[in-house]
Design a protein around this motif. Sequence first.
Motif, PDB file in Angstrom:
ATOM      1  N   PRO A  51       0.618  -1.255   0.011  1.00  0.00           N
ATOM      2  CA  PRO A  51      -0.032   0.130   0.129  1.00  0.00           C
ATOM      3  C   PRO A  51       0.957   1.365   0.108  1.00  0.00           C
ATOM      4  N   GLY A  52       0.465   2.029  -0.797  1.00  0.00           N
ATOM      5  CA  GLY A  52       1.515   3.416  -0.850  1.00  0.00           C
ATOM      6  C   GLY A  52       2.405   3.464  -1.799  1.00  0.00           C
ATOM      7  N   VAL A  53       2.915   2.151  -2.118  1.00  0.00           N
ATOM      8  CA  VAL A  53       4.107   2.214  -3.017  1.00  0.00           C
ATOM      9  C   VAL A  53       3.682   2.442  -4.622  1.00  0.00           C
ATOM     10  N   GLY A  54       4.210   3.315  -5.481  1.00  0.00           N
ATOM     11  CA  GLY A  54       4.036   3.597  -6.640  1.00  0.00           C
ATOM     12  C   GLY A  54       2.874   4.115  -6.879  1.00  0.00           C
ATOM     13  N   ALA A  55       2.089   4.853  -6.075  1.00  0.00           N
ATOM     14  CA  ALA A  55       0.686   5.373  -6.136  1.00  0.00           C
ATOM     15  C   ALA A  55       0.602   6.824  -6.084  1.00  0.00           C
ATOM     16  N   ASP A  56      -0.281   7.468  -6.751  1.00  0.00           N
ATOM     17  CA  ASP A  56      -0.289   8.839  -6.919  1.00  0.00           C
ATOM     18  C   ASP A  56      -1.583   9.173  -7.029  1.00  0.00           C
ATOM     19  N   TYR A  57      -2.344  10.267  -6.781  1.00  0.00           N
ATOM     20  CA  TYR A  57      -3.707  10.825  -7.254  1.00  0.00           C
ATOM     21  C   TYR A  57      -3.564  11.623  -8.764  1.00  0.00           C
ATOM     22  N   THR A  58      -4.559  11.497  -9.541  1.00  0.00           N
ATOM     23  CA  THR A  58      -4.659  11.869 -10.792  1.00  0.00           C
ATOM     24  C   THR A  58      -6.067  12.578 -11.063  1.00  0.00           C
ATOM     25  N   TYR A  59      -6.051  13.539 -11.847  1.00  0.00           N
ATOM     26  CA  TYR A  59      -7.732  14.193 -12.066  1.00  0.00           C
ATOM     27  C   TYR A  59      -7.939  13.699 -13.672  1.00  0.00           C
ATOM     28  N   GLY A  60      -6.925  13.007 -13.895  1.00  0.00           N
ATOM     29  CA  GLY A  60      -7.130  12.674 -15.446  1.00  0.00           C
ATOM     30  C   GLY A  60      -8.209  11.573 -15.450  1.00  0.00           C
ATOM     31  N   ARG A  61      -8.603  10.871 -14.431  1.00  0.00           N
ATOM     32  CA  ARG A  61      -9.480   9.953 -14.506  1.00  0.00           C
ATOM     33  C   ARG A  61     -10.302  10.238 -13.091  1.00  0.00           C
ATOM     34  N   PRO A  62     -11.430  10.898 -13.098  1.00  0.00           N
ATOM     35  CA  PRO A  62     -11.952  11.249 -11.561  1.00  0.00           C
ATOM     36  C   PRO A  62     -12.432   9.812 -10.897  1.00  0.00           C
ATOM     37  N   ALA A  63     -12.486  10.113  -9.630  1.00  0.00           N
ATOM     38  CA  ALA A  63     -12.880   8.897  -8.866  1.00  0.00           C
ATOM     39  C   ALA A  63     -14.327   8.575  -8.984  1.00  0.00           C
ATOM     40  N   ARG A  64     -14.861   7.428  -8.680  1.00  0.00           N
ATOM     41  CA  ARG A  64     -16.143   6.979  -8.849  1.00  0.00           C
ATOM     42  C   ARG A  64     -17.133   7.581  -7.872  1.00  0.00           C
TER      43      ARG A  64
ATOM     44  N   SER B  65     -17.031  10.435  -7.074  1.00  0.00           N
ATOM     45  CA  SER B  65     -17.390  11.859  -7.430  1.00  0.00           C
ATOM     46  C   SER B  65     -18.925  12.070  -8.150  1.00  0.00           C
ATOM     47  N   ALA B  66     -19.544  10.906  -8.333  1.00  0.00           N
ATOM     48  CA  ALA B  66     -20.877  10.911  -8.915  1.00  0.00           C
ATOM     49  C   ALA B  66     -21.878  11.329  -7.621  1.00  0.00           C
ATOM     50  N   ALA B  67     -21.507  10.934  -6.599  1.00  0.00           N
ATOM     51  CA  ALA B  67     -22.196  11.142  -5.000  1.00  0.00           C
ATOM     52  C   ALA B  67     -22.078  12.827  -4.719  1.00  0.00           C
ATOM     53  N   LEU B  68     -21.190  13.385  -5.522  1.00  0.00           N
ATOM     54  CA  LEU B  68     -20.690  14.889  -4.955  1.00  0.00           C
ATOM     55  C   LEU B  68     -20.923  15.656  -6.371  1.00  0.00           C
ATOM     56  N   PRO B  69     -22.392  16.060  -6.523  1.00  0.00           N
ATOM     57  CA  PRO B  69     -22.377  17.090  -7.747  1.00  0.00           C
ATOM     58  C   PRO B  69     -21.672  18.229  -7.816  1.00  0.00           C
ATOM     59  N   GLY B  70     -20.932  18.716  -8.660  1.00  0.00           N
ATOM     60  CA  GLY B  70     -19.984  19.873  -8.802  1.00  0.00           C
ATOM     61  C   GLY B  70     -18.709  19.533  -8.288  1.00  0.00           C
ATOM     62  N   VAL B  71     -18.353  18.595  -7.588  1.00  0.00           N
ATOM     63  CA  VAL B  71     -17.134  18.221  -6.894  1.00  0.00           C
ATOM     64  C   VAL B  71     -16.331  16.972  -7.847  1.00  0.00           C
ATOM     65  N   VAL B  72     -15.115  17.364  -8.230  1.00  0.00           N
ATOM     66  CA  VAL B  72     -14.376  16.258  -9.083  1.00  0.00           C
ATOM     67  C   VAL B  72     -13.327  15.885  -7.879  1.00  0.00           C
ATOM     68  N   LEU B  73     -13.334  14.671  -7.783  1.00  0.00           N
ATOM     69  CA  LEU B  73     -12.435  14.048  -6.656  1.00  0.00           C
ATOM     70  C   LEU B  73     -11.338  13.092  -7.448  1.00  0.00           C
ATOM     71  N   PRO B  74     -10.152  13.360  -7.158  1.00  0.00           N
ATOM     72  CA  PRO B  74      -9.104  12.371  -7.865  1.00  0.00           C
ATOM     73  C   PRO B  74      -9.224  11.129  -7.657  1.00  0.00           C
ATOM     74  N   SER B  75      -8.719  10.201  -8.567  1.00  0.00           N
ATOM     75  CA  SER B  75      -8.633   8.725  -8.400  1.00  0.00           C
ATOM     76  C   SER B  75      -7.178   8.695  -7.984  1.00  0.00           C
ATOM     77  N   LEU B  76      -6.788   7.317  -7.567  1.00  0.00           N
ATOM     78  CA  LEU B  76      -5.600   6.811  -7.200  1.00  0.00           C
ATOM     79  C   LEU B  76      -5.022   5.983  -8.465  1.00  0.00           C
ATOM     80  N   ARG B  77      -4.005   6.358  -9.053  1.00  0.00           N
ATOM     81  CA  ARG B  77      -3.248   5.900 -10.034  1.00  0.00           C
ATOM     82  C   ARG B  77      -2.097   5.126  -9.588  1.00  0.00           C
ATOM     83  N   ARG B  78      -1.791   3.755  -9.928  1.00  0.00           N
ATOM     84  CA  ARG B  78      -0.460   3.267  -9.711  1.00  0.00           C
ATOM     85  C   ARG B  78       0.173   3.334 -10.778  1.00  0.00           C
ATOM     86  N   ILE B  79       1.667   3.523 -10.397  1.00  0.00           N
ATOM     87  CA  ILE B  79       2.628   3.387 -11.519  1.00  0.00           C
ATOM     88  C   ILE B  79       3.623   2.450 -10.941  1.00  0.00           C
ATOM     89  N   PRO B  80       4.378   1.930 -11.947  1.00  0.00           N
ATOM     90  CA  PRO B  80       5.645   1.144 -11.437  1.00  0.00           C
ATOM     91  C   PRO B  80       6.464   1.888 -10.430  1.00  0.00           C
TER      92      PRO B  80
END
Length: 404
Positions: A237-250, A252-267
């Motif tokens: 957990p936490g290794v090779g991970a970062d937040y990105t707005y390129g793909r909003p978190a699921r 976000s649909a529960a919070l109209p008008g708010v864009v939440l970042p999703s967690l992206r795993r990188i090598p």
Amino acid sequence: MTTVLDHEKLYAARLYAVSARPYLATALYALHIVESRQVPTMGVDKYWRCYVSPAFVAGTPVEELASILVHEVSHLLRDHHARSDRYARAHELTGAAERLRMNIAADAEINDDAFGDGLVTPAGAVLPADLGLPAGELMEDYLGQFRLGRLTEHLAWLDCGSGADGLDRGWELGPDGADGLSEQERDAVRFRVAQGIVGRPGDAPQGWQRWAEAALHPPQPWRDLLGAALRSAASAPGVGADYTYGRPARRSAALPGVVLPSLRRIPPRVAVVIDTSGSVSDVELGSALLEVAAITRAVGGRRDLVTVLSCDAAVWIADPLCRAEGMTLMGGGGTDLRTGFTAALRTRPDVVVALTDGQTPWPATRPPCRTIVGLFRRPGAWSEADPDYVPDRPPAWARVVDIG
């Protein structure tokens, strides 16, 4: 007149053998005696059946029968049938002559320290000295040192059964016969005998002590272990991970008008610290470079994510990886991997891998990332200034894998 097998004499011989070699008692009593007029003397199969010639028992003293029982059970404990099969496949050996040579080599491994201390040497016993070979080696070592010829022509009669050389005999009962031990039962017997030897090491010869240590602590597939440790560290957990707005978190649909970042795993980024001190051999350095290539494959082939550092008492190289095969490793002096860890942490890695012989001081504090130590094995360590010197073991916060 047909000779009847003298069971009482054979049981007396087994009791004699147990009194002389008490650490083999479990194995000796696990043997199932099978009367056979086809076997020349005694022979065993891998199912722990001991085939016995009635005429041979009748003409052999109890003391000598005891020594032969110890000899035959030694074939089974040392797994000579499987080792012979592996050697034959690896060297593409076929035919009864090569199996006879394996039987002779297995006998030489056993007999160099099997007798004495209460056991007589049986007539015709194969000793390493009879073949002009040194004592204390394994069957595989002997097989590379002699061929059938003048020194072995008098051993053409030798036949200890498939338990010695892996070649099935016509007089054996095979896997479907009665009174054989299952694979689990055979392993249990070996384990009990090994425990007895390790528990009272002063009673057993050096060859048996070496066998018992190997039986209780079999060699591990260290490449697999090292790869598994790296994958485990890279996927933590936490290794090779970062937040990105390129793909909003699921969510976000529960919070109209708010864009939440999703967690992206990188090598993960990996820093490899290679011990290049004088105590590390060229062969071990070559092995370290092979492991660097394997680490690169583990991070998806991204060489830009792997940094390699040469370190003895100081850090010599800290470069991104281009080609492991052409990398220059510098060093040759003393050892202090603390400088290597300090330089490695400047690259902000997710995982640090240290390949070393372990004869080094270690960082006093735990690094802020996962740490794996690939430890080149050493039979012992010493210091001229301190006869009681014991090298520091890798710290508890590191995952340690023995290499080699």
